[in-house]
Design a protein around this motif. Sequence first.
Motif, PDB file in Angstrom:
ATOM      1  N   UNK A 336      49.246  40.407  20.359  1.00  0.00           N
ATOM      2  CA  UNK A 336      48.529  41.661  20.599  1.00  0.00           C
ATOM      3  C   UNK A 336      47.163  41.646  19.917  1.00  0.00           C
ATOM      4  N   UNK A 337      47.132  41.208  18.665  1.00  0.00           N
ATOM      5  CA  UNK A 337      45.886  41.229  17.898  1.00  0.00           C
ATOM      6  C   UNK A 337      44.897  40.174  18.377  1.00  0.00           C
ATOM      7  N   UNK A 338      45.423  39.016  18.752  1.00  0.00           N
ATOM      8  CA  UNK A 338      44.541  37.909  19.108  1.00  0.00           C
ATOM      9  C   UNK A 338      43.658  38.254  20.300  1.00  0.00           C
ATOM     10  N   UNK A 339      44.172  39.044  21.209  1.00  0.00           N
ATOM     11  CA  UNK A 339      43.382  39.452  22.359  1.00  0.00           C
ATOM     12  C   UNK A 339      42.318  40.473  22.034  1.00  0.00           C
ATOM     13  N   UNK A 340      42.345  41.009  20.819  1.00  0.00           N
ATOM     14  CA  UNK A 340      41.392  42.046  20.421  1.00  0.00           C
ATOM     15  C   UNK A 340      40.457  41.602  19.306  1.00  0.00           C
ATOM     16  N   UNK A 341      40.574  40.350  18.892  1.00  0.00           N
ATOM     17  CA  UNK A 341      39.734  39.851  17.800  1.00  0.00           C
ATOM     18  C   UNK A 341      38.831  38.707  18.240  1.00  0.00           C
ATOM     19  N   UNK A 342      38.643  38.589  19.551  1.00  0.00           N
ATOM     20  CA  UNK A 342      37.743  37.567  20.055  1.00  0.00           C
ATOM     21  C   UNK A 342      38.239  36.173  19.726  1.00  0.00           C
ATOM     22  N   UNK A 343      37.363  35.365  19.150  1.00  0.00           N
ATOM     23  CA  UNK A 343      37.735  33.986  18.839  1.00  0.00           C
ATOM     24  C   UNK A 343      38.296  33.840  17.431  1.00  0.00           C
ATOM     25  N   UNK A 344      38.582  34.957  16.782  1.00  0.00           N
ATOM     26  CA  UNK A 344      39.100  34.911  15.408  1.00  0.00           C
ATOM     27  C   UNK A 344      40.608  35.130  15.408  1.00  0.00           C
ATOM     28  N   UNK A 345      41.337  34.231  14.757  1.00  0.00           N
ATOM     29  CA  UNK A 345      42.792  34.366  14.656  1.00  0.00           C
ATOM     30  C   UNK A 345      43.134  35.369  13.561  1.00  0.00           C
ATOM     31  N   UNK A 346      44.037  36.305  13.817  1.00  0.00           N
ATOM     32  CA  UNK A 346      44.408  37.275  12.785  1.00  0.00           C
ATOM     33  C   UNK A 346      45.248  36.640  11.684  1.00  0.00           C
ATOM     34  N   UNK A 347      45.174  37.225  10.504  1.00  0.00           N
ATOM     35  CA  UNK A 347      46.064  36.850   9.410  1.00  0.00           C
ATOM     36  C   UNK A 347      46.842  38.087   8.993  1.00  0.00           C
ATOM     37  N   UNK A 348      48.158  37.944   8.899  1.00  0.00           N
ATOM     38  CA  UNK A 348      49.046  39.030   8.484  1.00  0.00           C
ATOM     39  C   UNK A 348      49.414  38.800   7.026  1.00  0.00           C
ATOM     40  N   UNK A 349      48.935  39.661   6.151  1.00  0.00           N
ATOM     41  CA  UNK A 349      49.183  39.509   4.714  1.00  0.00           C
ATOM     42  C   UNK A 349      50.436  40.298   4.351  1.00  0.00           C
ATOM     43  N   UNK A 350      51.445  39.587   3.874  1.00  0.00           N
ATOM     44  CA  UNK A 350      52.760  40.180   3.620  1.00  0.00           C
ATOM     45  C   UNK A 350      53.144  40.007   2.158  1.00  0.00           C
ATOM     46  N   UNK A 351      52.755  40.949   1.299  1.00  0.00           N
ATOM     47  CA  UNK A 351      53.063  40.815  -0.130  1.00  0.00           C
ATOM     48  C   UNK A 351      54.360  41.527  -0.515  1.00  0.00           C
ATOM     49  N   UNK A 352      55.110  40.897  -1.409  1.00  0.00           N
ATOM     50  CA  UNK A 352      56.367  41.470  -1.896  1.00  0.00           C
ATOM     51  C   UNK A 352      56.534  41.127  -3.374  1.00  0.00           C
ATOM     52  N   UNK A 353      57.249  41.970  -4.093  1.00  0.00           N
ATOM     53  CA  UNK A 353      57.683  41.583  -5.431  1.00  0.00           C
ATOM     54  C   UNK A 353      58.646  40.408  -5.294  1.00  0.00           C
ATOM     55  N   UNK A 354      58.395  39.349  -6.035  1.00  0.00           N
ATOM     56  CA  UNK A 354      59.255  38.166  -5.934  1.00  0.00           C
ATOM     57  C   UNK A 354      60.699  38.502  -6.281  1.00  0.00           C
ATOM     58  N   UNK A 355      60.883  39.426  -7.234  1.00  0.00           N
ATOM     59  CA  UNK A 355      62.230  39.732  -7.703  1.00  0.00           C
ATOM     60  C   UNK A 355      63.086  40.430  -6.645  1.00  0.00           C
ATOM     61  N   UNK A 356      62.459  40.898  -5.564  1.00  0.00           N
ATOM     62  CA  UNK A 356      63.248  41.406  -4.440  1.00  0.00           C
ATOM     63  C   UNK A 356      64.139  40.304  -3.881  1.00  0.00           C
ATOM     64  N   UNK A 357      63.624  39.087  -3.899  1.00  0.00           N
ATOM     65  CA  UNK A 357      64.311  37.955  -3.284  1.00  0.00           C
ATOM     66  C   UNK A 357      65.325  37.349  -4.250  1.00  0.00           C
ATOM     67  N   UNK A 358      66.581  37.662  -4.022  1.00  0.00           N
ATOM     68  CA  UNK A 358      67.648  37.098  -4.841  1.00  0.00           C
ATOM     69  C   UNK A 358      68.235  38.090  -5.816  1.00  0.00           C
TER      70      UNK A 358
END
Length: 457
Positions: A336-358
Amino acid sequence: MPKGYLAIVLHAHLPFIRHPEHEDFLEEDWLFEAITETYIPLIKVFDGLVKDGVDFRLTISISPTLMSMFMDEHLQDKYIRHINKLIELSWKEIDRTRWEPSFFKLAHMYHNGFLECRRVFVDEYKKDLNNAFKHFQDLGKIEVITCGATHGYFPLMEVERPASVRAQVKVAADLYRKVYGKTPLGMWLPECGYNPGDEEALKEEGIKYFFVDTHGILFGTPRPRFGVFSPYLCKNGVAVLGRDMETSKAVWSAVEGYPGDYNYREFYRDIGFDLDYEYVKPYINPDGVRINTGIKYYKITGAGNHKEPYNPEAARDTAAYHAGNFMFNREKQVEFLQGRMGDRAPILVSPYDAELYGHWWYEGPQWLDFLIRKIRYDQETVALATPGDYLKLYKKYQILAPAYSSWGWKGYSEVWLEGSNDWVYRHVHKMTERMVEAANTYKNANGLLRRALNQMA
């Protein structure tokens, strides 16, 4: 060539707690629990991926306080004693549950897991987990970044702010150089707390990027052309990236997030609270306070108090399904995003507290393992990348002045400044004034005086 990128960012932090005057200290257990339930499981995921030849890229922020505790010999020795007690307790559990097949199998699982933790900690990484993260960074698999020195909240360091923030950044960067042998590429601002101008301290230390919450980008000036799906440059050239809400909600949301699935392990049912006091007494706090042991036999089951035995195989299948669902949604999001950002590839930044994992989400490391493998082999739309990787892709980025912001309740520091805690800041600011005054007065201090100044700081 992928159509877009996913930047998973795990922020690992614990406050510095070290009490050699006590054989056991309750708050030190926070570190020991996190080593057993989060950091070593993540390290094992990375190790398994490397051994299987699976290419991956992740970003991990390790706070200086946590980095310092990793290398502290006193805490290392205490952790070994801690894990030995859990090995002993889990062995007793194997005997106690021998006529309860569901629990007996789980007791074996925990016993083997604790043995493996001790092996990884002692034999593989010589008691210092900094060695593990440096190893994977040197292999080109993770990008380790730093955080404010004491995880101090930058926006509320008002008195002598520039000096306070500079000290937080400089001490963090210096420790990182000592441990990793180079300047950190990025910095996690504690609690994503940003006040305009903070980037100047980062620039002084050679740090290339930092993160803010979504509205820190969306309310920036001028209007961001690509929303939160591209980095931007502050006027001094330091890059800023914003959190993607869709990926965050999938994991963080208490209502919609994956960790609430009924097949996953129930965090709040632990034998430290469930079993007879005299039985668990040798393994809880010496003052008699019951604590979590990490041995938990039940799954979430439902919203009520009724809980059924945990089934690791069903939980693993669920983690695999959720990883596939997350990947599918990222593919559609990128398309969806790639078609709206021209020749630029989107980056999805997904931050989490590490301690959530495990720790909080027991199956989190499994989910991450499945996700990385699926992204690598099951599709070609999305690729894993770090902010450092992405910043090399394009020569030009929009100049943007991010807005004052934080994550947490309402997004503007309210968790850290409200009616129940506002009284503390006049004292914090006065101590800051005195610290700056003392540092300026005794610039060439050494010996005992220098130790006193370091203790003040």
